[in-house]
Design an enzyme around this catalytic site. Structure first.
Site, mmCIF file in Angstrom:
data_model
loop_
_atom_site.group_PDB
_atom_site.id
_atom_site.type_symbol
_atom_site.label_atom_id
_atom_site.label_comp_id
_atom_site.label_asym_id
_atom_site.label_seq_id
_atom_site.Cartn_x
_atom_site.Cartn_y
_atom_site.Cartn_z
ATOM 1 N N GLY A 71 -1.966 12.575 -2.040
ATOM 2 C CA GLY A 71 -3.328 12.034 -2.131
ATOM 3 C C GLY A 71 -4.269 12.236 -0.962
ATOM 4 O O GLY A 71 -5.321 11.613 -0.929
ATOM 5 N N THR A 89 -14.102 5.920 0.993
ATOM 6 C CA THR A 89 -13.415 7.200 0.709
ATOM 7 C C THR A 89 -14.068 7.796 -0.536
ATOM 8 O O THR A 89 -14.917 7.152 -1.161
ATOM 9 C CB THR A 89 -11.915 6.973 0.380
ATOM 10 O OG1 THR A 89 -11.843 6.177 -0.813
ATOM 11 C CG2 THR A 89 -11.165 6.290 1.495
ATOM 12 N N TYR A 99 -15.310 -2.253 -11.614
ATOM 13 C CA TYR A 99 -14.039 -1.540 -11.479
ATOM 14 C C TYR A 99 -13.499 -1.070 -12.838
ATOM 15 O O TYR A 99 -12.529 -0.315 -12.906
ATOM 16 C CB TYR A 99 -13.043 -2.454 -10.756
ATOM 17 C CG TYR A 99 -12.078 -1.730 -9.848
ATOM 18 C CD1 TYR A 99 -12.527 -0.970 -8.765
ATOM 19 C CD2 TYR A 99 -10.711 -1.808 -10.070
ATOM 20 C CE1 TYR A 99 -11.635 -0.318 -7.935
ATOM 21 C CE2 TYR A 99 -9.810 -1.155 -9.239
ATOM 22 C CZ TYR A 99 -10.272 -0.423 -8.178
ATOM 23 O OH TYR A 99 -9.385 0.221 -7.366
ATOM 24 N N ILE A 149 -2.939 7.749 -5.049
ATOM 25 C CA ILE A 149 -3.572 8.512 -6.133
ATOM 26 C C ILE A 149 -4.353 7.573 -7.034
ATOM 27 O O ILE A 149 -3.820 6.546 -7.472
ATOM 28 C CB ILE A 149 -2.481 9.220 -6.985
ATOM 29 C CG1 ILE A 149 -1.704 10.231 -6.132
ATOM 30 C CG2 ILE A 149 -3.095 9.893 -8.207
ATOM 31 C CD1 ILE A 149 -0.472 10.790 -6.842
ATOM 32 N N LYS A 183 -4.575 -0.682 -12.132
ATOM 33 C CA LYS A 183 -3.945 -1.301 -10.958
ATOM 34 C C LYS A 183 -2.953 -2.395 -11.384
ATOM 35 O O LYS A 183 -1.907 -2.571 -10.755
ATOM 36 C CB LYS A 183 -4.996 -1.870 -10.005
ATOM 37 C CG LYS A 183 -5.847 -0.804 -9.303
ATOM 38 C CD LYS A 183 -5.007 0.205 -8.536
ATOM 39 C CE LYS A 183 -5.838 1.120 -7.674
ATOM 40 N NZ LYS A 183 -5.073 2.286 -7.166
ATOM 41 N N TYR A 203 -5.456 -2.513 -5.699
ATOM 42 C CA TYR A 203 -6.687 -3.233 -5.375
ATOM 43 C C TYR A 203 -6.687 -4.579 -6.105
ATOM 44 O O TYR A 203 -6.111 -4.700 -7.193
ATOM 45 C CB TYR A 203 -7.909 -2.391 -5.779
ATOM 46 C CG TYR A 203 -9.204 -3.050 -5.412
ATOM 47 C CD1 TYR A 203 -9.479 -3.365 -4.085
ATOM 48 C CD2 TYR A 203 -10.143 -3.389 -6.382
ATOM 49 C CE1 TYR A 203 -10.652 -4.010 -3.729
ATOM 50 C CE2 TYR A 203 -11.319 -4.030 -6.039
ATOM 51 C CZ TYR A 203 -11.571 -4.342 -4.709
ATOM 52 O OH TYR A 203 -12.723 -4.979 -4.365
ATOM 53 N N SER A 235 -9.621 10.025 3.390
ATOM 54 C CA SER A 235 -8.532 9.547 2.518
ATOM 55 C C SER A 235 -7.543 8.678 3.292
ATOM 56 O O SER A 235 -7.179 8.997 4.431
ATOM 57 C CB SER A 235 -7.733 10.715 1.938
ATOM 58 O OG SER A 235 -8.544 11.575 1.201
ATOM 59 N N ILE A 236 -7.082 7.613 2.640
ATOM 60 C CA ILE A 236 -6.071 6.748 3.266
ATOM 61 C C ILE A 236 -4.809 7.586 3.532
ATOM 62 O O ILE A 236 -4.168 7.454 4.580
ATOM 63 C CB ILE A 236 -5.783 5.525 2.356
ATOM 64 C CG1 ILE A 236 -7.067 4.684 2.222
ATOM 65 C CG2 ILE A 236 -4.646 4.686 2.913
ATOM 66 C CD1 ILE A 236 -7.044 3.620 1.140
ATOM 67 N N ALA A 273 -12.704 8.227 -3.489
ATOM 68 C CA ALA A 273 -12.391 7.373 -4.648
ATOM 69 C C ALA A 273 -13.216 6.085 -4.586
ATOM 70 O O ALA A 273 -13.795 5.649 -5.587
ATOM 71 C CB ALA A 273 -10.903 7.054 -4.689
ATOM 72 N N ASP A 286 0.368 18.092 -10.045
ATOM 73 C CA ASP A 286 -0.433 17.137 -10.804
ATOM 74 C C ASP A 286 0.517 15.963 -11.058
ATOM 75 O O ASP A 286 1.547 16.132 -11.717
ATOM 76 C CB ASP A 286 -0.878 17.796 -12.115
ATOM 77 C CG ASP A 286 -1.655 16.835 -12.994
ATOM 78 O OD1 ASP A 286 -1.555 15.602 -12.784
ATOM 79 O OD2 ASP A 286 -2.347 17.320 -13.900
HETATM 80 P P1 NAI Z 1 -9.251 9.551 -2.170
HETATM 81 O O1 NAI Z 1 -10.277 9.984 -3.160
HETATM 82 O O2 NAI Z 1 -9.311 10.173 -0.832
HETATM 83 O O3 NAI Z 1 -7.773 9.717 -2.763
HETATM 84 C C1 NAI Z 1 -7.477 9.743 -4.137
HETATM 85 C C2 NAI Z 1 -6.543 10.925 -4.348
HETATM 86 O O4 NAI Z 1 -6.021 10.964 -5.683
HETATM 87 C C3 NAI Z 1 -7.255 12.269 -4.104
HETATM 88 O O5 NAI Z 1 -6.589 12.973 -3.077
HETATM 89 C C4 NAI Z 1 -7.105 12.970 -5.435
HETATM 90 O O6 NAI Z 1 -7.054 14.382 -5.345
HETATM 91 C C5 NAI Z 1 -5.799 12.358 -5.941
HETATM 92 N N1 NAI Z 1 -5.583 12.618 -7.367
HETATM 93 C C6 NAI Z 1 -6.445 12.405 -8.397
HETATM 94 N N2 NAI Z 1 -5.898 12.841 -9.545
HETATM 95 C C7 NAI Z 1 -4.643 13.321 -9.233
HETATM 96 C C8 NAI Z 1 -3.586 13.883 -9.989
HETATM 97 N N3 NAI Z 1 -3.679 14.068 -11.323
HETATM 98 N N4 NAI Z 1 -2.450 14.272 -9.343
HETATM 99 C C9 NAI Z 1 -2.313 14.104 -8.012
HETATM 100 N N5 NAI Z 1 -3.292 13.550 -7.238
HETATM 101 C C10 NAI Z 1 -4.443 13.178 -7.854
HETATM 102 O O7 NAI Z 1 -9.440 7.966 -2.044
HETATM 103 P P2 NAI Z 1 -8.547 6.803 -1.400
HETATM 104 O O8 NAI Z 1 -9.452 5.632 -1.315
HETATM 105 O O9 NAI Z 1 -7.860 7.293 -0.191
HETATM 106 O O10 NAI Z 1 -7.518 6.478 -2.568
HETATM 107 C C11 NAI Z 1 -6.142 6.353 -2.370
HETATM 108 C C12 NAI Z 1 -5.582 5.180 -3.146
HETATM 109 O O11 NAI Z 1 -6.076 3.959 -2.579
HETATM 110 C C13 NAI Z 1 -5.970 5.132 -4.634
HETATM 111 O O12 NAI Z 1 -4.879 4.670 -5.390
HETATM 112 C C14 NAI Z 1 -7.071 4.102 -4.641
HETATM 113 O O13 NAI Z 1 -7.263 3.508 -5.910
HETATM 114 C C15 NAI Z 1 -6.510 3.130 -3.627
HETATM 115 N N6 NAI Z 1 -7.452 2.145 -3.119
HETATM 116 C C16 NAI Z 1 -8.652 2.548 -2.623
HETATM 117 C C17 NAI Z 1 -9.593 1.626 -2.205
HETATM 118 C C18 NAI Z 1 -10.942 2.064 -1.760
HETATM 119 O O14 NAI Z 1 -11.867 1.224 -1.715
HETATM 120 N N7 NAI Z 1 -11.125 3.314 -1.372
HETATM 121 C C19 NAI Z 1 -9.294 0.173 -2.224
HETATM 122 C C20 NAI Z 1 -7.968 -0.149 -2.706
HETATM 123 C C21 NAI Z 1 -7.097 0.810 -3.146
#
Ligand code: NAI
Length: 273
Positions: A15, A198, A160, A95, A167, A150, A21-22, A200, A66
């Site tokens: 991810g 980020t 959301y 993800i 989630k 989340y 990205s986290i 997402a 994927d």
């Molecule tokens: P991000 O957009 O950087 O990361 C999301 C990742 O999911 C991306 O790297 C994307 O390419 C990957 N992804 C999407 N479809 C995919 C697939 N079919 N196969 C493999 N990878 C796939 O954003 P972030 O915020 O770092 O998200 C990471 C996690 O943290 C997610 O689960 C998100 O829901 C969760 N989260 C994020 C929050 C926020 O406010 N940003 C708050 C709480 C949880």
């Protein structure tokens, strides 16, 4: 201030799309702490994102997968243990994606094909990761698998939309599979993170207001992504061996706070206007 917390540990980090990205922050910190790992993301993210840069910085190979495809996951786990020279100690599932949220669909106007996609990408993929890892027997004893959640899993947050359901399912999978994987001494948890800037996060309608609201209602403020990365590393370390099947709040106190002084002041100012 690295302390070699993860020295000798091998992992897979899903991810990392860009510097925000986290997973990106987690990878950099895991590398500093002595871990060796493989990075993975969806093929399209490999083309559009900057993960190769991160791979160079962490001396990590990048393998496309994927996360909705069991075949891709099997290939990833097999290749990762080959590259890393043994079984895996940690996996980060970072993800999430909802076509409905992306396209601004409200909860009362969901496209159901997209709803399926949301659940598959954001939640069922976690089950696929766990089941594939177990079937291939690639996890070491005392291994740790973490996904990111989340608080919309427990409370309603209108913007959301279907991600809230994803989630809730994700957290349920952590409990269900955590009970199962315990037989192999593997722990499974989710971390419920504050709103974070980020790709997402910013895909959610009204994200900035959402972010500020949570910040004001969290006594410690919203937890930054770097701090989330540290928390993730603690769950990969040997200091948390008996933590499993949990949804762990990493939110500056938001989830148990009624109101803060800061929020009272904001409300008083709004009333005076
Ligand atoms: P991000 O957009 O950087 O990361 C999301 C990742 O999911 C991306 O790297 C994307 O390419 C990957 N992804 C999407 N479809 C995919 C697939 N079919 N196969 C493999 N990878 C796939 O954003 P972030 O915020 O770092 O998200 C990471 C996690 O943290 C997610 O689960 C998100 O829901 C969760 N989260 C994020 C929050 C926020 O406010 N940003 C708050 C709480 C949880």
């Amino acid at each position: 201030m690295a302390t070699n917390l993860l020295k000798g540990k091998r992992g897979i980090i899903f991810g990392a799309l860009n510097e925000e990205s986290i997973a990106w922050k987690t990878a950099l910190m895991a590398h500093e702490e002595g871990a060796e790992f493989v990075l993975s993301n969806a093929p399209i993210a490999l083309r559009m994102g900057k993960i190769k840069e991160l791979g160079e910085a962490c001396n990590a190979e990048v393998i496309a997968a994927d996360a909705t495809s069991v075949e891709d996951l099997e290939n990833l786990f097999n290749k990762a243990s080959e590259i890393l020279g043994g079984k895996i100690d940690f996996v980060l599932h970072s993800i999430g994606m909802s076509p409905n949220v992306r396209k601004g669909k409200t909860y009362g106007d969901l496209n159901y094909d997209w709803f399926h996609k949301t659940l598959d990408i954001s939640a069922m993929s976690f089950h696929k990761v766990l089941q594939t890892a177990e079937k291939l027997d690639v996890m070491n004893e005392w291994g740790s698998i973490v996904a990111l959640s989340y608080i919309a899993a427990q409370r309603s947050f209108s913007h959301y939309a279907d991600m809230a359901d994803a989630k809730a399912l994700l957290e349920s999978v952590a409990r269900g599979y955590g009970a199962r994987f315990a037989a192999k001494k593997v722990r499974v948890n989710t971390i419920s993170q504050s709103p974070t800037v980020t790709t997402a996060g910013q895909g959610i309608t009204g994200f900035d207001d959402f972010f500020n609201f949570a910040d004001q209602l969290s006594p410690l403020g919203n937890a930054p992504s770097e701090e989330c990365a540290k928390y993730i590393l603690s769950l990969f370390s040997d200091y948390t061996r008996y933590v499993t099947m949990q949804n762990l709040m990493h939110d500056g106190g938001f989830s148990t706070c009624g109101i803060t002084e800061e929020m009272m002041e904001t409300l008083a100012k709004a009333r005076q206007k």
